[in-house]
Design an enzyme around this catalytic site. Structure first.
Site, PDB file in Angstrom:
ATOM      1  N   ASN A  93       0.809  -1.233   0.000  1.00 13.24           N
ATOM      2  CA  ASN A  93       0.000   0.000   0.000  1.00 13.24           C
ATOM      3  C   ASN A  93       0.838   1.278   0.000  1.00 13.24           C
ATOM      4  O   ASN A  93       0.472   2.259  -0.636  1.00 13.24           O
ATOM      5  CB  ASN A  93      -1.011  -0.008   1.147  1.00 13.24           C
ATOM      6  CG  ASN A  93      -0.363  -0.025   2.496  1.00 13.24           C
ATOM      7  OD1 ASN A  93       0.659  -0.683   2.718  1.00 13.24           O
ATOM      8  ND2 ASN A  93      -0.922   0.707   3.433  1.00 13.24           N
ATOM      9  N   GLY A 136       9.337 -11.665  -5.043  1.00 12.52           N
ATOM     10  CA  GLY A 136       8.596 -12.913  -5.216  1.00 12.52           C
ATOM     11  C   GLY A 136       7.456 -13.021  -4.235  1.00 12.52           C
ATOM     12  O   GLY A 136       7.189 -12.107  -3.440  1.00 12.52           O
ATOM     13  N   GLY A 194       4.991 -14.245  -1.162  1.00 11.99           N
ATOM     14  CA  GLY A 194       5.219 -14.373   0.272  1.00 11.99           C
ATOM     15  C   GLY A 194       5.441 -15.802   0.702  1.00 11.99           C
ATOM     16  O   GLY A 194       6.325 -16.089   1.525  1.00 11.99           O
ATOM     17  N   GLY A 218       9.168 -14.939   0.842  1.00 11.33           N
ATOM     18  CA  GLY A 218       8.961 -14.390   2.187  1.00 11.33           C
ATOM     19  C   GLY A 218       9.169 -15.455   3.248  1.00 11.33           C
ATOM     20  O   GLY A 218       9.880 -15.258   4.242  1.00 11.33           O
ATOM     21  N   GLU A 273       3.807  -5.263  12.314  1.00  8.68           N
ATOM     22  CA  GLU A 273       2.894  -4.114  12.127  1.00  8.68           C
ATOM     23  C   GLU A 273       1.757  -4.600  11.237  1.00  8.68           C
ATOM     24  O   GLU A 273       1.968  -4.852  10.048  1.00  8.68           O
ATOM     25  CB  GLU A 273       3.634  -2.952  11.449  1.00  8.68           C
ATOM     26  CG  GLU A 273       4.831  -2.428  12.214  1.00  8.68           C
ATOM     27  CD  GLU A 273       4.454  -1.640  13.455  1.00  8.68           C
ATOM     28  OE1 GLU A 273       3.248  -1.364  13.654  1.00  8.68           O
ATOM     29  OE2 GLU A 273       5.343  -1.324  14.245  1.00  8.68           O
ATOM     30  N   CYS A 276      -3.223   1.478   6.405  1.00  2.00           N
ATOM     31  CA  CYS A 276      -3.610   0.700   7.592  1.00  2.00           C
ATOM     32  C   CYS A 276      -4.266   1.588   8.646  1.00  2.00           C
ATOM     33  O   CYS A 276      -5.023   1.108   9.487  1.00  2.00           O
ATOM     34  CB  CYS A 276      -2.396   0.005   8.177  1.00  2.00           C
ATOM     35  SG  CYS A 276      -1.066   1.163   8.549  1.00  2.00           S
ATOM     36  N   GLU A 315       7.705   0.853  16.257  1.00  2.21           N
ATOM     37  CA  GLU A 315       8.754   1.386  15.393  1.00  2.21           C
ATOM     38  C   GLU A 315       8.839   2.893  15.597  1.00  2.21           C
ATOM     39  O   GLU A 315       7.901   3.505  16.103  1.00  2.21           O
ATOM     40  CB  GLU A 315       8.431   1.090  13.917  1.00  2.21           C
ATOM     41  CG  GLU A 315       8.468  -0.386  13.575  1.00  2.21           C
ATOM     42  CD  GLU A 315       8.228  -0.678  12.095  1.00  2.21           C
ATOM     43  OE1 GLU A 315       7.432   0.041  11.459  1.00  2.21           O
ATOM     44  OE2 GLU A 315       8.838  -1.632  11.586  1.00  2.21           O
TER      45      GLU A 315
HETATM   46  P1  NAD Z   1       0.210  -9.434   3.244  1.00  9.22           P
HETATM   47  O1  NAD Z   1       0.276  -9.906   4.636  1.00  9.22           O
HETATM   48  O2  NAD Z   1      -0.556 -10.206   2.246  1.00  9.22           O
HETATM   49  O3  NAD Z   1       1.676  -9.275   2.621  1.00  9.22           O
HETATM   50  C1  NAD Z   1       2.674  -8.488   3.239  1.00  9.22           C
HETATM   51  C2  NAD Z   1       4.025  -9.006   2.824  1.00  9.22           C
HETATM   52  O4  NAD Z   1       4.193 -10.298   3.391  1.00  9.22           O
HETATM   53  C3  NAD Z   1       4.207  -9.172   1.321  1.00  9.22           C
HETATM   54  O5  NAD Z   1       5.516  -8.831   0.958  1.00  9.22           O
HETATM   55  C4  NAD Z   1       3.961 -10.659   1.126  1.00  9.22           C
HETATM   56  O6  NAD Z   1       4.583 -11.187  -0.017  1.00  9.22           O
HETATM   57  C5  NAD Z   1       4.580 -11.213   2.393  1.00  9.22           C
HETATM   58  N1  NAD Z   1       4.104 -12.551   2.779  1.00  9.22           N
HETATM   59  C6  NAD Z   1       2.913 -13.132   2.508  1.00  9.22           C
HETATM   60  N2  NAD Z   1       2.867 -14.385   3.029  1.00  9.22           N
HETATM   61  C7  NAD Z   1       4.046 -14.576   3.654  1.00  9.22           C
HETATM   62  C8  NAD Z   1       4.605 -15.655   4.379  1.00  9.22           C
HETATM   63  N3  NAD Z   1       3.944 -16.790   4.563  1.00  9.22           N
HETATM   64  N4  NAD Z   1       5.846 -15.528   4.899  1.00  9.22           N
HETATM   65  C9  NAD Z   1       6.539 -14.377   4.725  1.00  9.22           C
HETATM   66  N5  NAD Z   1       6.066 -13.322   4.027  1.00  9.22           N
HETATM   67  C10 NAD Z   1       4.837 -13.416   3.511  1.00  9.22           C
HETATM   68  O7  NAD Z   1      -0.307  -7.933   3.336  1.00  9.22           O
HETATM   69  P2  NAD Z   1      -0.640  -6.974   2.146  1.00  9.22           P
HETATM   70  O8  NAD Z   1      -1.925  -7.416   1.527  1.00  9.22           O
HETATM   71  O9  NAD Z   1       0.559  -6.802   1.299  1.00  9.22           O
HETATM   72  O10 NAD Z   1      -0.859  -5.594   2.920  1.00  9.22           O
HETATM   73  C11 NAD Z   1      -2.055  -5.198   3.470  1.00  9.22           C
HETATM   74  C12 NAD Z   1      -2.060  -5.402   4.975  1.00  9.22           C
HETATM   75  O11 NAD Z   1      -0.950  -4.728   5.541  1.00  9.22           O
HETATM   76  C13 NAD Z   1      -3.285  -4.795   5.615  1.00  9.22           C
HETATM   77  O12 NAD Z   1      -3.772  -5.687   6.584  1.00  9.22           O
HETATM   78  C14 NAD Z   1      -2.751  -3.531   6.256  1.00  9.22           C
HETATM   79  O13 NAD Z   1      -3.498  -3.068   7.356  1.00  9.22           O
HETATM   80  C15 NAD Z   1      -1.396  -3.979   6.671  1.00  9.22           C
HETATM   81  N6  NAD Z   1      -0.531  -2.824   6.897  1.00  9.22           N
HETATM   82  C16 NAD Z   1      -0.178  -2.527   8.183  1.00  9.22           C
HETATM   83  C17 NAD Z   1       0.607  -1.415   8.434  1.00  9.22           C
HETATM   84  C18 NAD Z   1       1.032  -1.057   9.826  1.00  9.22           C
HETATM   85  O14 NAD Z   1       1.943  -0.239   9.965  1.00  9.22           O
HETATM   86  N7  NAD Z   1       0.420  -1.594  10.859  1.00  9.22           N
HETATM   87  C19 NAD Z   1       1.033  -0.610   7.369  1.00  9.22           C
HETATM   88  C20 NAD Z   1       0.644  -0.949   6.079  1.00  9.22           C
HETATM   89  C21 NAD Z   1      -0.149  -2.055   5.847  1.00  9.22           C
END
Ligand code: NAD
Length: 484
Positions: free
Chosen positions: A152, A206, A208, A212, A250, A284, A465
């Site tokens: 985002n 790549g 997650g 990831g 986060e 978020c 953070e």
């Molecule tokens: P997501 O959890 O789908 O993905 C986040 C990252 O994690 C990506 O790089 C993804 O490839 C990776 N990932 C996915 N599965 C993984 C795994 N099994 N192991 C390791 N890495 C993995 O989230 P998203 O859809 O990219 O982002 C949206 C979410 O992020 C929303 O819930 C939003 O609220 C949250 N967010 C939180 C903050 C905060 O500061 N609290 C800030 C921005 C976004």
């Protein structure tokens, strides 16, 4: 695919190919616009090895030298602000104007802030006269930091991890979201140009569940800073449970705005529009439950809906656009699913999706757009009121008194942020500490001070953070006790 731009991994200071590539879509057109390395665990291991090799030199580099390099990186990004903003918008769907005003300036600020913060981060000491002992602490970098970021606010959030990790002397393996990988290549080029030693920052791209997951499970990556969804954090926690890593998580939010009759009405409406719909609601911290005291409920609704209707949804390249495209077709369908479900459950759609037509330029006909949508007349238990939608959708409901609204605001599983609108200072002090939120904004929203702790409670995360909170995470503080 041959003519598409190719985003390769950045390992040991060089861009390097891999065996497989995934497709990255331009959200405003629905067209594939780049192919992105789909890293295997082998690629991740190569990046970790490069970061390990670079660690002894980087961790022994003086804070002053590290700081100068981070400042140079900030300057180089700032000099290319327009280019960075255009790529960030192309990749993510957000308006270029927003990326120019928020994302890229904050990317620059993150590097500058942590570059200079590190210079003033002193150790603590304590003298025990009775025991003839002097105690002091040293802060040591932890090692190879694994950094995982969402789509985002791609560069803004990635740099909120990379900058403190480097300032503290760690080396880095970062994995941006598979949906927004392109803009970080510009960052890698800046690292090269600034003269960052090879291997200090490595970026692998790549999915997650492959790249990831491999980073999270890598035994020689002792800390993981993750920003993303709550469900993903659960998987990450489980898969690394046996590894005793440091974690900063986060996560998602379902942030309430609480609006009292004595608020500064104009400022409140204006700010709540921004807090609900900026970046297409894909922040978020966006407000998605608006509790309005009954005496001004109708007045608020009328003003809020009228302003929401006037927001321009359209081509992210157009300077007048307020809401660009959502990140993906799947995400748009999910957002619309929440709206449709609310309607089926008896809620009223005051404006937005399915109420007014979406008028898009030809170029954007296949893009992933949703009009900002305001929903009313729904119970606190409806999915639109309990679940994170992460799109341009907000619910407005009335309340009567303080105790009631605190309980209702706190009924969500999340605890990231809250916004409180009142001119009564006693009420601010009564309510703010009782809200389940890592940040409570009073009569404002998204005013960020990097000196302050940022993070969530409940299902919104673990850890904080910002300033000393980031440096605590990215270092091991050691006590040294000398008896004389
Ligand atoms: P997501 O959890 O789908 O993905 C986040 C990252 O994690 C990506 O790089 C993804 O490839 C990776 N990932 C996915 N599965 C993984 C795994 N099994 N192991 C390791 N890495 C993995 O989230 P998203 O859809 O990219 O982002 C949206 C979410 O992020 C929303 O819930 C939003 O609220 C949250 N967010 C939180 C903050 C905060 O500061 N609290 C800030 C921005 C976004």
């Amino acid at each position: 695919m041959a003519s598409l731009d190719t985003i390769d991994n950045f390992i040991d200071g060089e861009f390097c190919t891999t065996d497989d590539y995934l497709e990255s879509y331009d959200p405003s057109t629905g067209q594939v616009w780049a192919k992105v390395a789909n890293s295997s665990p082998k690629d991740v291991d190569k990046a970790v090895q490069a970061a390990e090799k670079a660690f002894p030199l980087w961790s022994a580099t003086s804070v002053d030298q590290r700081s100068k390099l981070l400042l140079k990186i900030a300057d180089l990004i700032e000099a290319r602000l327009d280019e960075f903003a255009e790529v960030e918008s192309h990749d993510q769907g957000k308006p270029v104007a927003l990326a120019k005003k928020i994302d890229i300036p904050r990317l620059v600020h993150n590097f500058r802030y942590f570059a200079t913060y590190a210079l003033h981060d002193v150790n603590s000491s304590s003298i025990q006269i009775d025991a003839s002992a002097t105690n002091y602490t040293v802060k040591c970098p932890v090692g190879v930091a694994g950094l995982i970021s969402p789509w985002n606010l791609p560069l803004y959030l990635l740099s909120f991890k990379i900058a403190p990790a480097l300032a503290c002397g760690n080396t880095v393996v970062a994995k941006p979201s598979e949906m927004t990988s392109v803009s970080s290549r510009l960052l890698c080029r800046v690292f090269q140009e600034a003269g960052l030693p090879k291997g200090v920052v490595n970026i692998v791209y790549g999915y997650g569940w492959t790249a990831g997951q491999a980073l999270v499970e890598h035994p020689r990556v002792p800390l993981i800073s993750f920003t993303g969804g709550t469900a993903t954090a659960e998987v990450i926690r489980k898969s690394a449970a046996h590894l005793n890593k440091k974690f900063s998580l986060e996560l998602g939010g379902k942030n309430p705005a609480i609006i009292f009759e004595d608020c500064n009405f104009e400022k409140c409406v204006e700010t709540t529009i921004r807090s609900s719909f900026i970046n297409q609601g894909e922040v978020c911290l966006c407000t998605s439950r608006i509790f309005v005291q009954r005496g001004i409920y109708e007045k608020f609704l009328e003003a809020f809906v009228a302003k929401t209707r006037s927001l321009i949804v359209g081509d992210p390249k157009d300077a007048n656009t307020f809401c660009g495209a959502l990140i993906s077709k799947q995400h748009r369908d999910k957002v619309i699913g929440f709206i449709d479900e609310a309607k089926k459950g008896g809620a009223t759609l005051r404006c937005g999706h399915s109420v007014e037509p979406l008028e898009l330029p030809d170029r954007c006909q296949n893009g992933y757009f949703v009009r900002p949508t305001v929903i009313t007349d729904l119970p606190d238990t409806a999915p639109a009121m309990t679940d994170e939608i992460f799109g341009p959708v907000t619910c407005v409901v009335p309340f009567d008194d303080e105790e009631e609204v605190i309980a209702r605001a706190n009924s969500a599983r999340y605890g990231l942020s809250a916004t409180l609108w009142t001119e009564n200072v006693s009420r601010v002090h009564r309510i703010a500490p009782k809200l389940d939120a890592g940040t409570v904004w009073v009569n404002c929203w998204l005013v960020r001070d990097l000196n302050m702790p940022f993070g969530g409670m409940k299902d919104s995360g673990t850890g904080r953070e910002g300033g000393k909170y980031s440096t605590e995470f990215f270092t091991e503080e050691k006590t040294i006790c000398i008896q004389h």
